[in-house]
Scaffold this motif. Structure first.
Motif, short mmCIF file in Angstrom:
data_model
loop_
_atom_site.label_atom_id
_atom_site.label_comp_id
_atom_site.label_asym_id
_atom_site.label_seq_id
_atom_site.Cartn_x
_atom_site.Cartn_y
_atom_site.Cartn_z
N SER A 41 -2.43 4.41 -4.91
CA SER A 41 -1.79 3.54 -3.93
C SER A 41 -1.67 2.13 -4.47
O SER A 41 -2.41 1.72 -5.38
N PRO A 92 0.81 -1.23 0.00
CA PRO A 92 0.00 0.00 0.00
C PRO A 92 0.84 1.27 0.00
O PRO A 92 0.33 2.34 -0.32
N SER A 130 -4.27 3.31 3.64
CA SER A 130 -4.14 3.40 2.19
C SER A 130 -3.99 4.87 1.82
O SER A 130 -4.12 5.76 2.67
#
Length: 419
Positions: free
Chosen positions: A374, A79, A309
């Motif tokens: 991400s 992430p 995230s």
């Protein structure tokens, strides 16, 4: 003269091959931008000025220009891998030195800061005590892994449909939460105190029949089951007959007469006293089954950080064990009026120069900056097919210039052999 021209051609072809070789070697480097060798012709100065018969004396390398075109974006399982889709550079702090990069391969270090493989720290904007991203100069971003503090319930919004077809229960019939025959509908909801403990708030609805003018009224009663298992009636009366916490009035069209939220008060064991505003706005009384259309209360218990995230606008969104999400910070992007004026430093980093202009700092998606993604990286923009063709071309140019030197040598040998 042909020696000089041929030698400059050999040097130019060699430099071109060096640039191509560097591009090819970095074809798998995340965020790498391919370079292009640019050349210019060379003419000797003339004391009498330029003329139509002036012959050049070769070529020279004038610039190795980075090609800041978008690379392909590919997904990853990390992430903290972040790709920029559009303009901009990550702003990195390397022990006080500010550098810029398109390589978004980051990790979380032992101190909670986000860093790249070279140890440079990603910079951005922290979050203030009120949960709003702070303005000001970017600083190294730190992920706060502390537990999310509990928030006591203060509001409870409830939208119902109360069935207009049910038979009204006379006021003389005392309400009893343990006797379903004394009410028509009950609705439970968990609420939270200042310590994050959960308690069950239950509201009860009793049709009391016509009100002055056309329409019906419904009495609302309340009971809370505390975390220790004890129950407490709300409304002020601890023993029968229990008092209501309020009344809902409806017109003969089934629309509720606007009213202020009902307020319930109780004190959980060991926690602060609670006052919850219970709103029934948009509740109706139609001839259909009783239903709960929506209910929402604004409290929650404490939670530990389980993951995070990065949103398209660069905000780091933390996920907590209590189901809540919280903004942890926002990364900054930087752009330049002339990115080709940046100086390459190695390790996927650039620094500003007088040619690049001053850094223009913003957030992803604003001020012409690209968005970020991400769990993704931006691949090198090197086109291997194009580079291999360029390599063949540079090789031929090198061979051709070697031939001009060879031919000039033969001519000179002929002149030497004249007797």
């Amino acid at each position: 003269m042909a020696f000089q021209q041929g030698l400059s051609g050999l040097n130019a072809a060699s430099k071109s091959l060096e640039v191509i070789g560097n591009n090819v070697s970095n074809a798998g480097t995340v965020g790498f931008k391919q370079a292009q060798a640019q050349f210019a012709d060379v003419y000797a100065n003339s004391l009498a000025g330029g003329g139509g018969s002036q012959v050049g004396i070769g070529t020279k390398l004038v610039r190795v220009a980075q090609q800041f075109t978008q690379g392909n974006i590919s997904g990853t399982n990390n992430p903290l891998d972040i790709a920029i889709n559009g303009k901009g550079f990550f702003r990195m702090n390397n022990a006080g030195d500010i550098t810029y990069s398109r390589n978004g391969q980051f990790i979380l270090n032992k101190d909670g800061f986000i860093e790249n493989a070279s140890g440079a720290l990603l910079t951005g904007y922290p979050v203030g005590p009120n949960g709003v991203v702070s303005a000001g100069a970017p600083i190294p971003l730190e992920i706060n892994a502390a537990d999310l503090s509990p928030t006591p319930t203060g509001t409870y919004d409830l939208v119902l449909n109360l069935d207009s077809r049910v038979t009204a229960i006379p006021v003389a019939t005392a309400f009893d939460p343990n006797n379903p025959g004394t009410y028509h509908k009950s609705v439970p909801v968990p609420v939270y105190d200042s310590l994050g403990n959960s308690h069950l708030l239950q509201t009860y609805y009793v049709n009391r029949g016509p009100v002055p003018g056309p329409g019906n009224s419904w009495d609302v009663y309340g009971q809370v089951t505390l975390s220790d298992g004890t129950t407490q009636m709300l409304g002020g009366a601890a023993v029968p007959p229990y008092a209501t916490i309020g009344t809902l009035a409806f017109s003969n069209a089934g629309v509720m007469t606007p009213a202020a939220p009902l307020v319930v008060n109780f004190t959980p064991p060991g926690a602060a006293a609670m006052a919850i505003n219970v709103s029934h706005a948009s509740t109706t009384q139609f001839g259909s089954a009783m239903s709960v259309n929506s209910q929402a209360q604004n409290g929650y218990t404490s939670g530990s950080l389980t993951g995070f995230s990065v949103a398209a606008d660069g905000k780091f969104i933390g996920r907590y064990s209590n189901g809540k999400a919280n903004v942890l910070g926002q990364l900054a992007l930087v752009n330049f009026a002339n990115p080709n004026g940046l100086q390459a430093m190695g390790d996927n980093a650039f620094t500003e120069t007088s040619l690049s202009g001053v850094p223009l700092i913003g957030t992803p998606g604003s001020s012409g900056m690209g968005a970020v993604q991400s769990s993704a990286v931006e691949e090198s923009n090197v086109d291997l097919t194009e580079e291999l063709v360029n390599m063949i071309t540079a090789q031929r140019i090198y061979q051709a210039n070697a031939q001009t030197i060879k031919t000039e040598d033969q001519i000179m040998q002929t002149l030497v052999n004249l007797r």
